[in-house]
Write a protein that holds these residues in place. Structure first.
Motif, mmCIF file in Angstrom:
data_model
loop_
_atom_site.group_PDB
_atom_site.id
_atom_site.type_symbol
_atom_site.label_atom_id
_atom_site.label_comp_id
_atom_site.label_asym_id
_atom_site.label_seq_id
_atom_site.Cartn_x
_atom_site.Cartn_y
_atom_site.Cartn_z
ATOM 1 N N MET A 1 1.119 -1.289 -0.402
ATOM 2 C CA MET A 1 -0.225 -0.410 -0.281
ATOM 3 C C MET A 1 1.259 1.264 -0.303
ATOM 4 S SD MET A 1 -3.367 0.430 0.951
ATOM 5 C CE MET A 1 -4.477 -0.219 1.700
ATOM 6 N N PHE A 2 0.201 2.254 -0.709
ATOM 7 C CA PHE A 2 1.065 3.431 -0.773
ATOM 8 C C PHE A 2 1.454 4.079 -0.198
ATOM 9 C CE2 PHE A 2 3.105 4.880 -4.870
ATOM 10 C CZ PHE A 2 2.670 3.796 -5.786
ATOM 11 N N GLY A 3 2.767 4.683 0.714
ATOM 12 C CA GLY A 3 2.988 5.818 2.103
ATOM 13 C C GLY A 3 1.830 6.143 2.336
ATOM 14 N N TRP A 73 -8.935 10.153 5.051
ATOM 15 C CA TRP A 73 -8.360 10.308 4.246
ATOM 16 C C TRP A 73 -8.613 11.004 2.491
ATOM 17 C CZ3 TRP A 73 -8.071 8.818 -0.969
ATOM 18 C CH2 TRP A 73 -6.055 8.199 -1.125
ATOM 19 N N LEU A 74 -9.968 10.935 2.161
ATOM 20 C CA LEU A 74 -9.906 11.609 1.096
ATOM 21 C C LEU A 74 -10.185 13.342 0.778
ATOM 22 C CD1 LEU A 74 -12.814 12.732 -0.627
ATOM 23 C CD2 LEU A 74 -11.352 11.058 -1.449
ATOM 24 N N LEU A 75 -10.756 13.456 2.081
ATOM 25 C CA LEU A 75 -11.011 14.948 2.514
ATOM 26 C C LEU A 75 -9.358 15.495 2.456
ATOM 27 C CD1 LEU A 75 -14.205 14.804 4.903
ATOM 28 C CD2 LEU A 75 -14.022 16.181 2.570
ATOM 29 N N PRO A 142 -15.218 -0.591 5.334
ATOM 30 C CA PRO A 142 -15.611 0.073 5.708
ATOM 31 C C PRO A 142 -14.495 1.144 5.682
ATOM 32 C CG PRO A 142 -14.852 -1.571 7.213
ATOM 33 C CD PRO A 142 -14.998 -2.172 5.228
ATOM 34 N N MET A 143 -12.844 1.346 4.681
ATOM 35 C CA MET A 143 -12.957 2.798 4.262
ATOM 36 C C MET A 143 -13.184 3.396 3.249
ATOM 37 S SD MET A 143 -8.606 2.585 4.324
ATOM 38 C CE MET A 143 -8.036 2.170 2.035
ATOM 39 N N VAL A 144 -13.283 2.608 1.954
ATOM 40 C CA VAL A 144 -13.873 3.098 0.727
ATOM 41 C C VAL A 144 -15.606 3.670 1.493
ATOM 42 C CG1 VAL A 144 -14.552 2.170 -1.291
ATOM 43 C CG2 VAL A 144 -12.484 1.592 -0.316
ATOM 44 N N GLY A 146 -16.311 5.056 3.941
ATOM 45 C CA GLY A 146 -15.706 5.992 4.193
ATOM 46 C C GLY A 146 -15.297 7.639 3.490
ATOM 47 N N MET A 147 -13.999 6.845 2.142
ATOM 48 C CA MET A 147 -14.003 7.527 1.799
ATOM 49 C C MET A 147 -14.910 8.237 0.403
ATOM 50 S SD MET A 147 -10.920 5.503 0.391
ATOM 51 C CE MET A 147 -9.542 5.491 0.884
ATOM 52 N N LEU A 148 -16.544 7.657 0.866
ATOM 53 C CA LEU A 148 -17.344 7.699 -0.081
ATOM 54 C C LEU A 148 -18.555 8.830 0.804
ATOM 55 C CD1 LEU A 148 -18.480 3.933 -1.432
ATOM 56 C CD2 LEU A 148 -17.586 6.276 -2.825
HETATM 57 O O1 LIG Z 1 -7.216 -1.437 -2.286
HETATM 58 C C1 LIG Z 1 -7.837 -1.132 -1.586
HETATM 59 O O2 LIG Z 1 -9.007 -1.544 -2.195
HETATM 60 C C2 LIG Z 1 -8.302 0.182 -1.422
HETATM 61 C C3 LIG Z 1 -7.556 0.958 -1.359
HETATM 62 C C4 LIG Z 1 -8.102 2.369 -0.995
HETATM 63 C C5 LIG Z 1 -8.177 2.242 -2.428
HETATM 64 N N1 LIG Z 1 -7.742 3.711 -3.451
HETATM 65 C C6 LIG Z 1 -9.092 4.723 -3.258
HETATM 66 C C7 LIG Z 1 -10.491 4.835 -3.755
HETATM 67 C C8 LIG Z 1 -11.474 5.968 -4.193
HETATM 68 C C9 LIG Z 1 -12.496 5.199 -3.136
HETATM 69 C C10 LIG Z 1 -13.249 6.039 -2.952
HETATM 70 C C11 LIG Z 1 -13.406 7.819 -3.824
HETATM 71 C C12 LIG Z 1 -11.498 7.659 -3.918
HETATM 72 C C13 LIG Z 1 -10.654 7.173 -3.813
HETATM 73 O O3 LIG Z 1 -10.074 7.401 -4.297
HETATM 74 C C14 LIG Z 1 -8.938 8.174 -5.321
HETATM 75 C C15 LIG Z 1 -7.533 9.489 -5.155
HETATM 76 C C16 LIG Z 1 -7.286 7.701 -5.181
HETATM 77 C C17 LIG Z 1 -5.742 7.097 -5.430
HETATM 78 C C18 LIG Z 1 -4.958 8.986 -4.803
HETATM 79 C C19 LIG Z 1 -4.189 8.340 -5.410
HETATM 80 C C20 LIG Z 1 -2.342 9.431 -5.446
HETATM 81 C C21 LIG Z 1 -1.721 9.451 -5.593
HETATM 82 C C22 LIG Z 1 -1.270 7.913 -5.503
HETATM 83 O O4 LIG Z 1 0.307 7.496 -4.917
HETATM 84 C C23 LIG Z 1 1.509 8.860 -4.646
HETATM 85 C C24 LIG Z 1 1.692 9.377 -3.825
HETATM 86 C C25 LIG Z 1 2.184 10.021 -3.552
HETATM 87 C C26 LIG Z 1 3.033 10.814 -4.431
HETATM 88 C C27 LIG Z 1 2.463 10.397 -5.889
HETATM 89 C C28 LIG Z 1 2.543 9.064 -5.921
HETATM 90 C C29 LIG Z 1 -1.944 6.924 -5.038
HETATM 91 C C30 LIG Z 1 -3.201 6.481 -4.685
HETATM 92 C C31 LIG Z 1 -5.951 9.319 -4.760
HETATM 93 C C32 LIG Z 1 -7.236 9.683 -4.868
HETATM 94 C C33 LIG Z 1 -6.310 4.657 -3.591
HETATM 95 C C34 LIG Z 1 -5.794 3.396 -3.597
HETATM 96 C C35 LIG Z 1 -4.575 3.592 -2.467
HETATM 97 C C36 LIG Z 1 -3.883 2.662 -2.443
HETATM 98 C C37 LIG Z 1 -3.269 1.853 -3.262
HETATM 99 C C38 LIG Z 1 -2.420 1.145 -3.170
HETATM 100 O O5 LIG Z 1 -1.007 1.705 -3.008
HETATM 101 O O6 LIG Z 1 -2.077 0.647 -4.914
HETATM 102 C C39 LIG Z 1 -4.562 2.288 -4.004
HETATM 103 C C40 LIG Z 1 -5.459 2.527 -4.282
#
Ligand SMILES: O=C(O)CCCCN(CCc1ccccc1OCc1ccc(-c2ccc(Oc3ccccc3)cc2)cc1)Cc1ccc(C(=O)O)cc1
Length: 188
Positions: A1-3, A73-75, A142-144, A146-148
């Motif tokens: 999972m991304f930092g 996280w979303l907000l 539950p995390m998704v 919350g994001m929604l």
């Molecule tokens: O894996 C699962 O089953 C649940 C994990 C959460 C899913 N996403 C959130 C999806 C989401 C749901 C509802 C509303 C909005 C949502 O996401 C919006 C979003 C999605 C991705 C990013 C994002 C941006 C940059 C990223 O990477 C970086 C980080 C720092 C610098 C450059 C790039 C990674 C994800 C930002 C907003 C985000 C996400 C977070 C991490 C990863 C990953 O580590 O692979 C993949 C996706």
């Protein structure tokens, strides 16, 4: 999972409960990482251990922590870090959700180690839709959710979310029925 995700959890705990609680959570989770780098990728296990430890330290169900974290996280985390990316995804909730896979694909172009879930929208009506959430990561619904909810706040939209089918019931993905209603701008 991304930092970006683990850092969001740290920011939420520190801002709402203080650094001391965060250090307690980290030591209970046996996570020695000093600071999470947003763009680095960490084993998913670290995120699960931090949430489980937070559940014990804060005596709260992990599902409540995940939902509160998803909203935060979303907000804050995603919006501060990726406001423009989020803006491109849509001007309202249904549009954003229909572009979610594109948003992930765009990030994945620069960060191939991204392992995003997949989201599909169906039964689109004026104020409702079905969101199909496919993920290799168990237990993060539950995390998704919350994001929604965070997304609803971002778009000044009242959101009601019901889980209508799930992997626990033998389905191959989670199915969320979402009704959304734009908040009227002026109170009568
Ligand atoms: O894996 C699962 O089953 C649940 C994990 C959460 C899913 N996403 C959130 C999806 C989401 C749901 C509802 C509303 C909005 C949502 O996401 C919006 C979003 C999605 C991705 C990013 C994002 C941006 C940059 C990223 O990477 C970086 C980080 C720092 C610098 C450059 C790039 C990674 C994800 C930002 C907003 C985000 C996400 C977070 C991490 C990863 C990953 O580590 O692979 C993949 C996706």
């Amino acid at each position: 999972m991304f930092g970006l995700v683990n850092k969001g959890l740290e920011d939420m705990i520190c801002s709402q409960y203080g650094e001391e609680i965060w250090e307690k959570i980290k030591s209970k989770a046996e996570v020695e990482i000093e600071a999470f780098i947003s763009m680095d990728s960490y084993p998913d296990d670290i995120t699960y251990r931090l949430v489980d430890a937070a559940s014990v330290v804060m005596a709260m169900p992990a599902t409540d922590i995940l939902e509160a974290f998803g909203r935060y996280w979303l907000l804050f985390t995603a919006t501060e870090g990726f406001g423009s990316l989020m803006e491109m995804a849509g001007d309202n909730l249904p549009e954003f959700l229909q572009n979610l896979d594109n948003l992930h694909a765009r990030v994945g172009l620069s960060f191939p180690e991204l392992q995003p879930p997949s989201f599909l929208c169906s039964h689109l009506e004026a104020e409702s839709l079905k969101l199909h959430y496919y993920s290799e990561r168990p237990g993060l619904t539950p995390m998704v959710v919350g994001m929604l909810k965070g997304l609803g706040e971002k778009f000044d939209t009242d959101v009601d979310i019901q889980l209508t089918n799930s992997k626990d019931r033998g389905n191959d993905h989670q199915e969320l029925s979402i009704s959304h209603k734009l908040k009227c701008p002026f109170k009568p």
